[in-house]
Design an enzyme around this catalytic site. Structure first.
Site, PDB file in Angstrom:
ATOM      1  CE  LYS A   1     -10.758  29.894  42.514  1.00 27.22           C
ATOM      2  NZ  LYS A   1     -11.332  28.547  42.287  1.00 27.22           N
TER       3      LYS A   1
ATOM      4  NE  ARG B   1     -16.096   6.751  51.851  1.00 28.42           N
ATOM      5  CZ  ARG B   1     -16.008   5.415  52.395  1.00 28.42           C
ATOM      6  NH1 ARG B   1     -15.302   4.725  53.248  1.00 28.42           N
ATOM      7  NH2 ARG B   1     -17.221   4.665  51.864  1.00 28.42           N
TER       8      ARG B   1
ATOM      9  CE1 TYR C   1      -9.816  26.797  37.075  1.00 28.20           C
ATOM     10  CE2 TYR C   1     -10.633  24.384  37.653  1.00 28.20           C
ATOM     11  CZ  TYR C   1      -9.476  25.553  37.778  1.00 28.20           C
ATOM     12  OH  TYR C   1      -8.542  25.468  38.626  1.00 28.20           O
TER      13      TYR C   1
ATOM     14  CG  ASP D   1     -18.252  26.292  37.911  1.00 22.50           C
ATOM     15  OD1 ASP D   1     -18.585  27.380  38.710  1.00 22.50           O
ATOM     16  OD2 ASP D   1     -17.411  25.789  37.669  1.00 22.50           O
TER      17      ASP D   1
END
Ligand SMILES: Cc1ncc(COP(=O)(O)O)c(C=O)c1O
Length: 430
Positions: free
Chosen positions: A245, A79, A132, A220
């Site tokens: 992306k 983790r 976004y 971003d």
């Protein structure tokens, strides 16, 4: 850091020539001789890691819990981190010239972890608009549950407008009893391609916060990064990616990334350790594969987009284009010239008409697939007003320029003339 001092694979220069990231993607951060000579890293499918001694285990945990700064010099539990994720992080940081990077299970988990790490109760987030849609939801509807306020400004804002926004943000923070915690940007913005003047934001932030506390500037960089824009050079301190992306690039994985200043990465890492938003080893391995061809894929897609947009620009059924290669607004062109080295391959196509004409165009496409997302090897087309931004109130959509005749296109690496033939026949069907 995958190497932990043992790796001999990190060649940064040859004969005095500094290597570019395109070359370093093939080897950086991985020594085959630590893995039986395997040329490519194995996928480390393990939930936990054995310690050589109890003292080593204690030392590694001191890093995990933040008692010692910087990445752990040994692995503990999946983790927190793993070899595949660490190699991707080392390579991702190279593109932006960042101190360090972190990978996440999605772009949104990267953004959420960043915000949870940097923003406290009753703090204020300053952000550019549009963002976004899920990022806007996170700030306006989820962080607000914890008393977090926000002040936004349009992407193209001038230095004076940004100065004014920061003054208003400080007043709101004073009223709430919190601080201005974060300046969060998205540039180019999804889906309008509007650019933010990062240099002006940095100047305004430094002027408004001359003391020790400065809200971090995060951006971003999904639409142009990491090839065509590296905003750390313009004064941002963190870059954020939906690696789903261009970085992943094949529409076959979901992942996110954050790269930037060590001091901030060291604040975000313990939050990721706590809430477990790291990506899995298999996804990390696929990202390594993808980063090897990043420059090739993005360059070809960029060249294709220029050819396609040159065709679309003069078509009688096209009202306009939101393509960074053909900017009409001088302020936006000035930002582009200072910040970007390429126009990208994602753009808005405004069809003459409205939703009906746009849907007819989308339904007639044969090569381009009708799907949301972007930055893959294949060309995609979608209708933001009816799809990704459906939940955005009509008034806000109008203010942001997300109209019913806007089709968003992400150009892939197919043959450009084949794509032009497809767009030509689809426009004929309108
Ligand atoms: C600009 C931008 N940021 C963040 C995201 C979210 O990324 P993900 O879907 O990987 O969570 C997207 C997704 O489309 C995006 O376009």
């Amino acid at each position: 850091m995958a190497t932990r001092g043992k790796n001999k694979a990190n060649i940064e220069a040859v004969g005095g020539k500094k290597l570019t990231p395109a070359t370093q993607m093939m080897g950086h951060g991985y020594d085959p001789f630590l893995s039986e000579g395997a040329l490519k890293p194995p996928i480390f499918l393990t939930s936990t890691f054995a310690f050589e001694s109890a003292a080593a285990g204690k030392r590694f945990f001191e890093h995990i819990t933040g008692k010692r700064q910087g990445p752990a010099d040994g692995l503990v539990y999946s983790r927190f981190n793993g070899p595949n994720q660490e190699i991707v992080e080392d390579r991702l940081a190279l593109w932006d010239g960042a101190d360090d990077a972190l990978v996440f299970s999605s772009g949104m988990s990267a953004i959420a972890t960043l915000m949870l790490a940097l923003v406290g109760q009753n703090d204020v987030v300053v952000h550019s608009g549009p963002l976004y849609a899920a990022t806007e939801t996170l700030i306006a509807r989820i962080l607000s549950r914890f008393g977090v306020g926000f002040v936004d400004f349009p992407a193209g804002a001038t230095r004076e407008q940004i100065d004014d926004v920061l003054t208003r943000a400080q007043a709101l923070a004073d009223e709430k009893g919190g601080k201005v915690a974060l300046v969060y940007l998205e540039s180019p913005a999804n889906p309008t391609n509007a650019l933010v003047d990062v240099e002006a934001v940095r100047g305004a932030r430094d002027a408004a916060f001359p003391g020790d506390h400065k809200p971090a500037i995060a951006i971003d960089n999904t639409f142009l990064g990491p090839l065509w824009q590296q905003p750390l050079k313009q004064g941002a301190e963190l870059v954020v990616y939906s690696l789903t992306k261009y970085a992943g690039g094949h529409s076959d994985l979901v992942a996110g990334g954050v790269a930037g200043d060590q001091r901030l990465i060291d604040i975000i890492r313990p939050m990721r350790n706590t809430i477990g938003t790291i990506c899995d080893p298999n996804t990390a391995w696929m990202l390594l594969r993808s980063l090897e061809t990043l420059e090739l894929r993005m360059s070809r897609a960029g060249e294709n987009a220029l050819k396609v947009c040159t065709f679309l620009r003069d078509h009688p059924k096209v009202e306009g284009l939101g393509y960074l290669g053909f900017i009409a607004d001088p302020r936006q062109q000035d930002i582009f010239d200072r910040h970007c080295s390429g126009a990208g391959s994602t753009f808005s196509l405004f069809i003459k008409g409205g939703e009906e004409e746009s849907f007819r165009f989308l339904d007639a496409l044969k090569i381009a697939k009708l799907a949301v997302s972007l930055g893959g090897t294949e060309t995609l087309a979608s209708h933001p007003a009816a799809m990704t931004h459906l939940s955005v109130p009509d008034e806000r959509k109008k203010a942001l320029g997300i109209t019913d005749n806007l089709v968003r296109i992400s150009i892939g690496i197919e043959d450009a003339d084949d794509l032009i033939a497809d767009f030509a026949q689809a426009l004929d069907a309108v």
